[in-house]
Design a protein around this motif. Structure first.
Motif, mmCIF file in Angstrom:
data_model
loop_
_atom_site.group_PDB
_atom_site.id
_atom_site.type_symbol
_atom_site.label_atom_id
_atom_site.label_comp_id
_atom_site.label_asym_id
_atom_site.label_seq_id
_atom_site.Cartn_x
_atom_site.Cartn_y
_atom_site.Cartn_z
ATOM 1 N N LYS A 122 -34.647 8.954 11.264
ATOM 2 C CA LYS A 122 -34.366 10.305 12.127
ATOM 3 C C LYS A 122 -35.637 10.705 13.136
ATOM 4 N N LYS A 123 -37.028 11.472 11.726
ATOM 5 C CA LYS A 123 -37.729 12.241 13.247
ATOM 6 C C LYS A 123 -38.721 10.984 13.250
ATOM 7 N N ARG A 124 -38.307 9.835 12.407
ATOM 8 C CA ARG A 124 -39.440 8.433 13.066
ATOM 9 C C ARG A 124 -38.936 7.705 14.147
ATOM 10 N N LEU A 125 -37.643 7.574 14.177
ATOM 11 C CA LEU A 125 -37.400 7.126 15.925
ATOM 12 C C LEU A 125 -37.641 8.022 17.080
ATOM 13 N N LEU A 126 -36.845 9.315 16.400
ATOM 14 C CA LEU A 126 -37.183 10.558 17.945
ATOM 15 C C LEU A 126 -38.992 10.666 18.147
ATOM 16 N N THR A 127 -40.056 10.451 17.610
ATOM 17 C CA THR A 127 -40.949 10.294 18.172
ATOM 18 C C THR A 127 -41.938 9.357 18.931
ATOM 19 N N ILE B 69 -36.915 -1.907 20.129
ATOM 20 C CA ILE B 69 -36.469 -1.622 18.597
ATOM 21 C C ILE B 69 -36.256 -1.237 18.310
ATOM 22 N N THR B 70 -35.730 -1.173 16.613
ATOM 23 C CA THR B 70 -34.534 -0.769 15.772
ATOM 24 C C THR B 70 -34.893 0.034 14.656
#
Length: 397
Positions: free
Chosen positions: A284-289, A386-387
C-alpha cells in the motif's frame, strides 16, 4: 477459532458502480468493514462479517462472464473436458451468470441457478433457470419437480461467495447422484499469499479457499475431495473435484501433492497470514508513493479495468480521482458510471487509451497477457503499466 489477521478498512460493495456522484447518491452509498480472519480449526480464511447477499446479487449485477474472450474460451474448454471425463446426463450450474458455461451442453440436460434476476432473464430464454439463491430448500424443490439426481454440478467463482457453507453443501449432497461429481473453481489461497494479491478479498469473496480447508469442510457433509487442478485464471485458481464419500473415484496423486505443498507453505499456521498482512501494508505504501511521485511530474495516470479487485486496492490505498484521471473498461453497463467508494469516472478504452496517457494501473492484472497484446501500440509509443502484484513496479513488457 477465528483470528483477524488483515484489516482492509471501510469498503463499498465491489459491484456498486455509481450512476452519478451527487450528494444524495454519496450519502446513501453503502460501506462495510473488510476484516479477514483465519480459522485455526479448519484452516478456512474468510471475511469476519460477510455482507448480506441480497445487497450484492441484485437485478443490476454488472459482471458478464461472456464479455471476456479469455473466460469464454476457458468455459468452453472445461465444458468439453468435463463431458468427456464424466459423461453426465444431467448438469447443473450454481451461479450460471449469463450462461457462458451451460451454453456448451444440450439445452434439455442443464439447469441454471442464478440469483441475479437480470442475468437469469438472459438464460431463461435458453434453458431452465431458477433465479434464486442456492440452498437446501431449493435442492428439495428440484427433487420434488423430479429434476434431482444431478450427475455434474459445476460452480465457478460462486461457492466462495455464499456465506452459509452448511446450507450449500447439504443442498449439494441432497441432489447429487450416487457417483455424481461437483466441480468447483475458486481463487487459490496459496497463490494469493505468493502473489501478495490482497485484492482477492472483497465483499463477494466471503472465503478464499485452500485445498486443506475445502478438504476439512466438505467431510462434515458426506462429501470427499478426490482431485484438483491448478489454473491460471484470476491470477491463480484451483479446480476442486468432489464426490460423495462412497463415490467410485479414487484420490489422485496430484491432490496429495497439492495438500503436501500447502502444508509446506504453512497455510495451516496463523503466522503465515500475519506475515502476509505486513507485506500488504508495505505494498500500500509503495503504490501510493509511486503514484504520487508520478503526479508531481505531471504524468497522466489511468486505470485499466473497473474490476472488483481494483475496488479493494483503491479504497484501501486511498487512491481517488486526484491520482487516477479515469478508469477504462469494455463492459458497456459500467461505462459512464463511477467506481465504488473512490468515485473515479469509467469510460470506454477506445476513448481512454490515447496519446495523453503515460501510465495505466493494471486493475485487471490477471488478464495481463490479453491486455498487453491488445494495447501493444500503447506500449510501443512509450506508455507504461503499473502493477502491485506480486510487488509494486512499472511494466513495459
Amino acid at each position: 477459532m477465528n483470528k483477524v489477521f488483515l484489516n482492509l478498512g471501510k469498503q463499498p460493495l465491489a459491484n456498486s458502480f455509481l450512476k452519478n456522484v451527487d450528494k444524495n447518491t454519496l450519502r446513501n452509498e453503502f460501506f462495510y468493514n473488510l476484516k479477514i480472519c483465519f480459522n485455526t480449526k479448519n484452516y478456512l480464511v474468510s471475511i469476519k462479517k460477510p455482507v448480506n447477499p441480497k445487497k450484492q446479487y441484485t437485478d443490476k449485477y454488472a459482471h458478464r462472464a461472456s464479455e471476456s474472450k479469455t473466460m469464454k474460451l476457458a468455459f468452453k474448454n472445461i465444458a468439453k473436458k468435463l463431458f468427456k471425463r464424466f459423461r453426465p446426463k444431467k448438469i447443473m450450474e450454481i451461479g450460471s451468470n449469463d450462461g457462458v458455461f451451460l451454453k456448451n451442453f444440450k439445452k434439455k440436460s442443464v439447469i441454471a441457478i442464478e440469483p441475479c434476476k437480470n442475468l437469469a432473464k438472459i438464460t431463461k430464454r435458453l434453458f431452465r433457470t431458477y433465479d434464486k439463491f442456492w440452498n437446501l430448500k431449493l435442492s428439495d424443490k428440484l427433487i420434488k419437480e423430479k429434476r434431482g439426481e444431478i450427475d455434474l454440478i459445476f460452480s465457478a467463482n460462486t461457492i466462495s461467495h455464499i456465506p452459509d457453507l452448511k446450507e450449500t453443501f447439504r443442498g449439494i449432497y441432497n441432489i447429487l447422484s450416487k457417483d455424481g461429481v461437483i466441480v468447483i473453481e475458486d481463487p487459490s489461497l496459496l497463490k494469493v499469499i505468493q502473489n501478495n494479491s490482497y485484492d482477492q478479498f472483497y465483499d463477494e469473496h466471503v472465503y478464499v479457499f485452500s485445498t486443506i480447508s475445502i478438504n476439512n469442510i466438505i467431510r462434515e457433509f458426506g462429501l470427499r475431495l478426490f482431485d484438483i487442478e491448478h489454473l491460471s485464471t484470476h491470477g491463480g485458481s484451483n479446480r476442486y473435484y468432489i464426490c460423495k464419500e462412497e463415490g467410485k473415484y479414487k484420490n489422485t496423486l496430484r491432490l496429495k501433492k497439492a495438500i503436501k505443498k500447502e502444508i509446506y507453505f504453512k497455510l495451516h499456521k496463523i503466522e503465515t497470514y500475519l506475515k502476509f498482512s505486513k507485506r500488504v501494508n508495505l505494498s500500500k505504501k509503495r503504490l501510493l508513493t509511486l503514484m504520487k511521485r508520478l503526479k508531481t511530474k505531471n504524468k497522466k495516470i489511468i486505470s485499466y479495468g473497473a474490476t472488483y479487485k481494483s475496488t479493494t486496492v483503491f479504497n484501501y490505498c486511498k487512491i481517488n480521482s486526484k491520482i487516477i484521471d479515469y478508469v477504462t473498461d469494455t463492459t458497456l453497463n459500467k461505462q459512464g458510471k463511477f467506481t465504488p467508494g473512490t468515485h473515479i469516472k469509467i469510460i470506454s478504452p477506445n476513448v481512454g487509451i490515447n496519446n495523453q496517457v503515460d501510465y495505466a494501473f493494471l486493475g485487471a492484472w490477471n488478464f495481463k497477457k490479453e491486455i498487453f497484446r491488445k494495447e501493444r501500440n500503447f506500449l510501443v509509443r512509450g506508455g507504461r503499466f503499473i502493477t502491485h502484484v506480486p510487488k509494486v513496479k512499472i511494466l513495459n513488457k
